[in-house]
Scaffold this motif. Structure first.
Motif, PDB file in Angstrom:
ATOM      1  N   GLN A  75       6.576  -5.837  -6.383  1.00 46.77           N
ATOM      2  CA  GLN A  75       6.364  -7.349  -6.255  1.00 46.77           C
ATOM      3  C   GLN A  75       6.916  -7.663  -4.931  1.00 46.77           C
ATOM      4  O   GLN A  75       7.712  -7.029  -4.325  1.00 46.77           O
ATOM      5  CB  GLN A  75       6.992  -8.017  -7.418  1.00 46.77           C
ATOM      6  N   GLY A  76       6.450  -8.879  -4.652  1.00 43.93           N
ATOM      7  CA  GLY A  76       6.993  -9.553  -3.129  1.00 43.93           C
ATOM      8  C   GLY A  76       6.286  -9.465  -1.961  1.00 43.93           C
ATOM      9  O   GLY A  76       6.839  -9.733  -0.853  1.00 43.93           O
ATOM     10  N   TYR A  77       5.106  -8.729  -2.071  1.00 43.33           N
ATOM     11  CA  TYR A  77       4.409  -8.380  -0.771  1.00 43.33           C
ATOM     12  C   TYR A  77       3.398  -9.434  -0.834  1.00 43.33           C
ATOM     13  O   TYR A  77       2.637 -10.030  -1.576  1.00 43.33           O
ATOM     14  CB  TYR A  77       3.777  -6.988  -0.979  1.00 43.33           C
ATOM     15  N   ASP A  78       2.816  -9.713   0.552  1.00 44.37           N
ATOM     16  CA  ASP A  78       1.994 -10.737   0.660  1.00 44.37           C
ATOM     17  C   ASP A  78       0.498 -10.196   0.600  1.00 44.37           C
ATOM     18  O   ASP A  78      -0.280 -10.939   0.127  1.00 44.37           O
ATOM     19  CB  ASP A  78       2.210 -11.184   2.423  1.00 44.37           C
ATOM     20  N   THR A  79       0.316  -8.981   0.935  1.00 35.98           N
ATOM     21  CA  THR A  79      -1.182  -8.628   0.822  1.00 35.98           C
ATOM     22  C   THR A  79      -1.265  -7.257   0.162  1.00 35.98           C
ATOM     23  O   THR A  79      -0.289  -6.412   0.268  1.00 35.98           O
ATOM     24  CB  THR A  79      -1.800  -8.370   2.352  1.00 35.98           C
ATOM     25  N   LEU A  80      -2.183  -6.936  -0.496  1.00 38.77           N
ATOM     26  CA  LEU A  80      -2.476  -5.681  -1.008  1.00 38.77           C
ATOM     27  C   LEU A  80      -3.839  -5.116  -0.471  1.00 38.77           C
ATOM     28  O   LEU A  80      -5.008  -5.860  -0.641  1.00 38.77           O
ATOM     29  CB  LEU A  80      -2.484  -5.718  -2.432  1.00 38.77           C
ATOM     30  N   LYS A  81      -3.887  -3.954   0.075  1.00 40.09           N
ATOM     31  CA  LYS A  81      -5.201  -3.286   0.582  1.00 40.09           C
ATOM     32  C   LYS A  81      -5.587  -1.953  -0.122  1.00 40.09           C
ATOM     33  O   LYS A  81      -4.470  -1.188  -0.338  1.00 40.09           O
ATOM     34  CB  LYS A  81      -5.258  -3.221   1.960  1.00 40.09           C
ATOM     35  N   ARG A  82      -6.850  -1.808  -0.374  1.00 44.18           N
ATOM     36  CA  ARG A  82      -7.047  -0.485  -0.811  1.00 44.18           C
ATOM     37  C   ARG A  82      -7.678   0.657  -0.115  1.00 44.18           C
ATOM     38  O   ARG A  82      -8.373   0.094   0.888  1.00 44.18           O
ATOM     39  CB  ARG A  82      -7.802  -0.545  -2.163  1.00 44.18           C
ATOM     40  N   GLU A  83      -7.335   1.942  -0.231  1.00 41.78           N
ATOM     41  CA  GLU A  83      -8.156   2.771   0.689  1.00 41.78           C
ATOM     42  C   GLU A  83      -7.891   2.751   2.167  1.00 41.78           C
ATOM     43  O   GLU A  83      -8.940   2.644   3.071  1.00 41.78           O
ATOM     44  CB  GLU A  83      -9.558   3.036   0.303  1.00 41.78           C
ATOM     45  N   VAL A  84      -6.625   2.601   2.649  1.00 41.11           N
ATOM     46  CA  VAL A  84      -6.490   2.321   3.995  1.00 41.11           C
ATOM     47  C   VAL A  84      -5.954   3.823   4.590  1.00 41.11           C
ATOM     48  O   VAL A  84      -5.423   4.657   4.146  1.00 41.11           O
ATOM     49  CB  VAL A  84      -5.329   1.632   4.195  1.00 41.11           C
ATOM     50  N   ARG A  85      -6.631   3.950   5.862  1.00 44.75           N
ATOM     51  CA  ARG A  85      -6.449   5.318   6.634  1.00 44.75           C
ATOM     52  C   ARG A  85      -4.946   5.324   7.047  1.00 44.75           C
ATOM     53  O   ARG A  85      -4.429   4.365   7.492  1.00 44.75           O
ATOM     54  CB  ARG A  85      -7.378   5.548   7.959  1.00 44.75           C
ATOM     55  N   TYR A  86      -4.348   6.610   6.900  1.00 42.02           N
ATOM     56  CA  TYR A  86      -3.311   6.889   7.047  1.00 42.02           C
ATOM     57  C   TYR A  86      -2.791   8.451   6.993  1.00 42.02           C
ATOM     58  O   TYR A  86      -3.664   9.515   6.926  1.00 42.02           O
ATOM     59  CB  TYR A  86      -2.088   6.172   6.276  1.00 42.02           C
ATOM     60  N   GLY A  87      -1.751   8.928   7.734  1.00 42.90           N
ATOM     61  CA  GLY A  87      -1.448  10.300   7.714  1.00 42.90           C
ATOM     62  C   GLY A  87      -2.387  11.101   8.473  1.00 42.90           C
ATOM     63  O   GLY A  87      -3.048  10.582   9.327  1.00 42.90           O
ATOM     64  N   LYS A  88      -2.615  12.301   8.079  1.00 44.65           N
ATOM     65  CA  LYS A  88      -3.411  13.189   8.427  1.00 44.65           C
ATOM     66  C   LYS A  88      -4.908  13.269   8.108  1.00 44.65           C
ATOM     67  O   LYS A  88      -5.325  14.171   7.208  1.00 44.65           O
ATOM     68  CB  LYS A  88      -2.946  14.726   8.473  1.00 44.65           C
ATOM     69  N   ASN A  89      -5.696  12.144   8.489  1.00 47.50           N
ATOM     70  CA  ASN A  89      -7.103  12.240   7.775  1.00 47.50           C
ATOM     71  C   ASN A  89      -7.092  11.823   6.504  1.00 47.50           C
ATOM     72  O   ASN A  89      -8.010  12.439   5.676  1.00 47.50           O
ATOM     73  CB  ASN A  89      -7.969  13.435   8.231  1.00 47.50           C
ATOM     74  N   SER A  90      -6.285  10.893   5.865  1.00 46.97           N
ATOM     75  CA  SER A  90      -5.952  10.657   4.579  1.00 46.97           C
ATOM     76  C   SER A  90      -6.281   9.118   4.406  1.00 46.97           C
ATOM     77  O   SER A  90      -6.537   8.410   5.251  1.00 46.97           O
ATOM     78  CB  SER A  90      -4.735  11.095   3.981  1.00 46.97           C
ATOM     79  N   ARG A  91      -6.496   8.654   3.032  1.00 49.15           N
ATOM     80  CA  ARG A  91      -6.568   7.400   2.647  1.00 49.15           C
ATOM     81  C   ARG A  91      -5.549   7.093   1.671  1.00 49.15           C
ATOM     82  O   ARG A  91      -5.605   7.783   0.746  1.00 49.15           O
ATOM     83  CB  ARG A  91      -7.961   6.779   2.269  1.00 49.15           C
ATOM     84  N   ILE A  92      -4.657   6.057   2.071  1.00 53.01           N
ATOM     85  CA  ILE A  92      -3.707   5.721   0.876  1.00 53.01           C
ATOM     86  C   ILE A  92      -4.103   4.985  -0.120  1.00 53.01           C
ATOM     87  O   ILE A  92      -5.174   3.905  -0.101  1.00 53.01           O
ATOM     88  CB  ILE A  92      -2.076   5.120   1.547  1.00 53.01           C
ATOM     89  N   ASP A  93      -4.047   5.084  -1.372  1.00 52.79           N
ATOM     90  CA  ASP A  93      -4.541   4.336  -2.361  1.00 52.79           C
ATOM     91  C   ASP A  93      -4.525   2.692  -2.460  1.00 52.79           C
ATOM     92  O   ASP A  93      -5.173   2.023  -2.495  1.00 52.79           O
ATOM     93  CB  ASP A  93      -4.240   4.800  -3.879  1.00 52.79           C
TER      94      ASP A  93
END
Length: 236
Positions: free
Chosen positions: A101-119
């Motif tokens: 809790q306490g975050y302003d925004t939530l995004k799905r499937e954002v690119r990060y790391g070595k050619n991955s997407r964070i859930d």
């Protein structure tokens, strides 16, 4: 999360080729359903088990039915691994997962790391980003003890390494295990099935990656995450 339309009940004939299942409907019709689950599904694919299916009206789909739930050991179990991300998002928004809790925004499937997407990526102006990777859990071989994984998961091991990298960069990194059954009290890791994953989790935990586990309440009408259970993180 309520299902878009009432689920269809059936009896499992067989699961095969990982993503296919033959089901007998109440009127005796036999259909082939999509099984959105690449794992071993230990104890959840026995012929004769009661199952529940969703049906799509999309004419472009090759298979109209999707296998959603099964009944094992008098417990309804969610086997659709495409559901957990949305369930976790819902549980964050409604406050069930208090740790996120306490975050302003939530995004799905954002690119990060070595050619991955964070859930799920949580962000806020006054705090570090929080990278949340979600894994589906549905294995229970010992009474009241959930286990993960049910098969070797090289992809899961890769995700742990990338979460550890995010923690090293000063971000918050969370591995969240969503358990789609409600008959256990804690989660352990099946190192005898995938020792590489257990070792990677121990290493990631030392690097600052958090491990959380939440259990779902399931009916043929809906699924919702509602309670937390302890996680037995393996030691190095």
């Amino acid at each position: 999360m309520k299902f878009d339309s009432p689920l269809t009940e059936g009896i499992l004939i067989r699961r095969y080729k990982r993503f296919l299942a033959d089901i007998r409907l109440p009127d005796g019709t036999e259909i082939t359903a999509h099984c959105a689950n690449p794992g071993a599904m230990l104890g959840l694919k026995q012929p004769g088990q009661k199952v529940w299916l969703s049906k799509s009206d999309n004419p472009k789909r090759k298979l109209a039915y999707s296998w959603e739930l099964t009944e094992a050991d008098n417990t309804i179990v969610g086997i659709n691994t495409a559901r957990p991300n949305a369930l976790v998002e819902e549980a964050i928004h409604n406050g069930t997962i208090s740790e996120l809790q306490g975050y302003d925004t939530l995004k799905r499937e954002v690119r990060y790391g070595k050619n991955s997407r964070i859930d799920i990526l949580l962000s806020g102006s006054a705090r570090a980003n929080c990278y949340v990777e979600v894994k589906n859990v549905h294995m229970l071989r010992t009474k009241r003890l959930y286990e993960f994984p049910d098969s070797v998961t090289a992809r899961g091991t890769k995700h742990l390494a990338e979460l550890a990298d995010m923690a090293a960069e000063g971000h918050r990194a969370v591995m969240l295990y969503l358990i789609q059954r409600d008959d256990g009290d804690r989660l352990r890791f099946a190192g005898e099935i995938d020792p590489a994953y257990a070792a990677a989790l121990a290493s990631a935990h030392r690097a600052g990656v958090e491990a959380l586990a939440y259990v779902c309440r399931l009916t043929p009408d809906s699924i919702e995450a509602y309670r937390q259970v302890p996680v037995d993180v393996p030691e190095a």
